[in-house]
Design a protein around this motif. Sequence first.
Motif, PDB file in Angstrom:
ATOM      1  N   ALA A  73      11.911  -0.753   3.627  1.00  0.00           N
ATOM      2  CA  ALA A  73      10.870  -1.667   3.147  1.00  0.00           C
ATOM      3  C   ALA A  73      10.709  -2.850   4.095  1.00  0.00           C
ATOM      4  CB  ALA A  73      11.234  -2.150   1.747  1.00  0.00           C
ATOM      5  N   GLY A  74      11.833  -3.368   4.584  1.00  0.00           N
ATOM      6  CA  GLY A  74      11.766  -4.484   5.519  1.00  0.00           C
ATOM      7  C   GLY A  74      11.069  -4.102   6.812  1.00  0.00           C
ATOM      8  N   ASP A  79       6.461  -4.428  10.387  1.00  0.00           N
ATOM      9  CA  ASP A  79       5.427  -3.787  11.196  1.00  0.00           C
ATOM     10  C   ASP A  79       4.030  -4.149  10.718  1.00  0.00           C
ATOM     11  OD1 ASP A  79       7.574  -2.685  12.439  1.00  0.00           O
ATOM     12  OD2 ASP A  79       6.979  -0.596  12.149  1.00  0.00           O
ATOM     13  N   PHE A  80       3.894  -4.385   9.420  1.00  0.00           N
ATOM     14  CA  PHE A  80       2.600  -4.807   8.886  1.00  0.00           C
ATOM     15  C   PHE A  80       2.201  -6.165   9.474  1.00  0.00           C
ATOM     16  CE2 PHE A  80       0.113  -7.149   5.711  1.00  0.00           C
ATOM     17  CZ  PHE A  80      -0.959  -6.291   5.531  1.00  0.00           C
ATOM     18  N   LEU A  81       3.142  -7.087   9.523  1.00  0.00           N
ATOM     19  CA  LEU A  81       2.855  -8.413  10.058  1.00  0.00           C
ATOM     20  C   LEU A  81       2.730  -8.418  11.580  1.00  0.00           C
ATOM     21  CD1 LEU A  81       5.159 -10.725   7.890  1.00  0.00           C
ATOM     22  CD2 LEU A  81       2.716 -10.253   7.581  1.00  0.00           C
ATOM     23  N   ARG A  95       4.653   2.624  17.307  1.00  0.00           N
ATOM     24  CA  ARG A  95       4.939   2.519  15.878  1.00  0.00           C
ATOM     25  C   ARG A  95       3.708   2.917  15.072  1.00  0.00           C
ATOM     26  NH1 ARG A  95       8.446  -3.188  15.512  1.00  0.00           N
ATOM     27  NH2 ARG A  95      10.411  -2.284  16.263  1.00  0.00           N
ATOM     28  N   PRO A  96       3.876   3.526  13.890  1.00  0.00           N
ATOM     29  CA  PRO A  96       2.744   4.086  13.159  1.00  0.00           C
ATOM     30  C   PRO A  96       1.616   3.107  12.859  1.00  0.00           C
ATOM     31  CG  PRO A  96       4.791   4.951  12.288  1.00  0.00           C
ATOM     32  CD  PRO A  96       5.172   3.901  13.291  1.00  0.00           C
ATOM     33  N   LEU A  97       1.937   1.873  12.500  1.00  0.00           N
ATOM     34  CA  LEU A  97       0.878   0.907  12.233  1.00  0.00           C
ATOM     35  C   LEU A  97       0.211   0.449  13.531  1.00  0.00           C
ATOM     36  CD1 LEU A  97       2.267  -1.280   9.315  1.00  0.00           C
ATOM     37  CD2 LEU A  97      -0.017  -0.272   9.427  1.00  0.00           C
ATOM     38  N   ARG A 106      -2.167   2.088   3.263  1.00  0.00           N
ATOM     39  CA  ARG A 106      -1.150   3.091   2.960  1.00  0.00           C
ATOM     40  C   ARG A 106       0.258   2.585   3.268  1.00  0.00           C
ATOM     41  NH1 ARG A 106      -3.754   8.993   4.595  1.00  0.00           N
ATOM     42  NH2 ARG A 106      -5.513   8.880   3.110  1.00  0.00           N
ATOM     43  N   ALA A 107       0.375   1.738   4.259  1.00  0.00           N
ATOM     44  CA  ALA A 107       1.677   1.148   4.559  1.00  0.00           C
ATOM     45  C   ALA A 107       2.155   0.282   3.399  1.00  0.00           C
ATOM     46  CB  ALA A 107       1.593   0.318   5.838  1.00  0.00           C
TER      47      ALA A 107
END
Length: 302
Positions: A73-74, A79-81, A95-97, A106-107
């Motif tokens: 989760a972390g 990766d989102f940020l 990386r996927p994002l 979806r992330a």
Amino acid sequence: MDVTATPDTQYRGLVAWLPAPARPYALLARFDRPIGWWLLFWPCAWGVLLAGGLERWPLLLWLLLGSIAMRGAGCVWNDFLDRDLDRQVARTATRPLASGAVSATRALLWLGALCIVGLIVLLQLRLQAQLVALASILPVAAYPLMKRITWWPQAWLGMVFSWGALVGWVEIGLPQWGVLAALYAGAICWVIGYDTIYALQDIEDDALVGVRSSARALGGRVRGGVAGFYLAAMVFWAAAFWLLREHWLALLALLPMALHFVWQIGTLRPADPADPLAKFRSNRFAGLLMALACLVAGNAGM
């Protein structure tokens, strides 16, 4: 960008056996890189074992599951940020994002699923330990921002990745808080040391995109800096063991960990792209050595 950098995400191990649609989500949670969840788990085990909780071995399995889920989760949150920054660094551009293999929406849904697993683990703990675990949420959420505002994001990571020692200790309920404070402080120093080694991989790319790290802050003094943090870790851990059990055998249990640190520092080659990663990964074994030391000090009748 350094095209020779080791990619951060690779289809290897169990990830390679997953159906193709599931692989980007496994990579997003770093299931291809188990070193992360081991480094998160070991302080949990230290807290349990040093507090004398050997008979609670099923608890260790729950904490391992929680470490896998919450480390995942972390990573998703990080990766989102960092998805825009990651596109500019060779090691993280796949990386996927960052690559677009997984959408931001979806992330976040995947993040929620991993947190549900973490919640299931949380419910296995007594209330006091649950509250300690929940108190980590804000520090964990803030960590990805630290590399933008401080030269020492590794210190924040140390606080976060060592939190499991607090959870494990409180779950067992041994009321010797000085021991716990020294154990936790030592774990923080350990994390700063090994993550400084890890940051050596990105030192050039980080300089180009303006990301701060302890490796950049130390510069040519990185070996001495890591040695200092590892020495501080050993001093804190020796204090924890002595406060718990005033016997020289308790301190002797730390000798294998000390020798491992000497090996890491003595053979570290900062300029070799492959060596920092190998030294970083060796801390999975270091965590086991420390767990065995905690087992001796916490459960042996001295």
